[in-house]
Enzyme design. Structure first.
Site: not given
Ligand code: IPE
Ligand code: IPE
Ligand code: MG
Length: 238
Positions: A19, A67
């Protein structure tokens, strides 16, 4: 700091939530997609370090079922990037003896991406030095729902279902649970990653953004892991 070779205990399976690509790009005044490209390059370097450290299982979280909620442009960019980098990934895998494994749903991905993933699995299936799991279009809850569906479709009697059987229907069938989950980018959550398998994983959060994650940061995570005491609900040895 000790080098990983000197550590008392190394994990067998490390799983990483990669991330921070978007924030890295913003910090450098660049579009988010450039952050993802840099992130893909980091992923290649990180794989090489884990091969060098002889860690047999590495799983990378690259695209979650959530996502899809990002702007279409970014989603398309991420897919293009996977397609582009998968071929390079296959060459690296063949050179280093890495078997590529996919965690997630192929369904919903474009035929081109599905083909690219299938090709990667097929070409690398006989490699034995490391198993590299690519969590792409992966969600931990989705995985459990899919496993439940397949158990029912197979007609497995209720009394035969136990944790081992459920494990055989997950995307990670045959792969040990992660010993260590690393999340870069500073958020302290799992974001639907390895929901079942993380039950007794050690978790390591670092504020370092994924594109900046390097060998030094890996050594730090492995050192901290080696100092953790894992009890699995039991008591520490006297
Ligand atoms: C992680 O980086 C990569 C994916 C989720 C595909 P992000 O894109 O989430 O980066 P941040 O969290 O916005 O910085
Ligand atoms: C988790 O990162 C997913 C991946 C790294 C692939 P996100 O950036 O999507 O997670 P949230 O939204 O911060 O929880
Ligand atoms: Mg993020």
């Amino acid at each position: 700091m000790k080098s990983p070779g000197q550590l008392k205990r190394l994990p067998q399976h490390v799983a990483i939530i990669m991330d921070g690509n978007g924030r890295w790009a913003r910090q450098h005044g660049l579009p988010r997609l450039v952050g993802h490209k840099q992130g893909a390059t980091t992923a290649q370097h990180v794989v090489e370090v884990f091969v060098e450290y002889k860690i047999p299982y590495l799983t990378l979280y690259a695209f979650s079922t959530e996502n899809w909620n990002r702007p279409q442009r970014e989603v398309r960019g991420l897919f293009r990037l996977l397609e582009e980098r998968l071929d390079e990934g296959i060459s690296l895998a063949q050179k280093e003896g890495i078997r590529i494994h996919h965690l997630g749903k192929l369904n919903g991905l474009s035929p081109k991406i599905q083909d690219a993933i299938r090709r990667a699995l097929e070409l690398t299936q006989d490699n034995t030095r490391m198993t590299l799991g690519l969590a792409f279009n992966y969600g931990g809850r989705d995985e459990i729902v899919e496993a439940t569906r397949r158990l029912i479709l197979k007609g497995i009697p209720a009394q035969d279902i136990d944790e081992t059987v459920v494990g055989q229907y997950l995307y990670t069938a045959g792969i040990p649970d992660p010993d260590l989950i690393i999340r870069t980018g500073g958020e302290m959550r799992l974001s639907n990653f390895l929901t079942w398998q993380s039950a007794y994983a050690e978790i390591y959060f670092t504020p370092v953004l994924w594109p900046d994650f390097d060998k030094k940061e890996i050594d730090k995570a492995l050192t901290i892991f080696s100092q953790r005491q894992r009890r699995f609900g039991s008591l520490a040895p006297e």
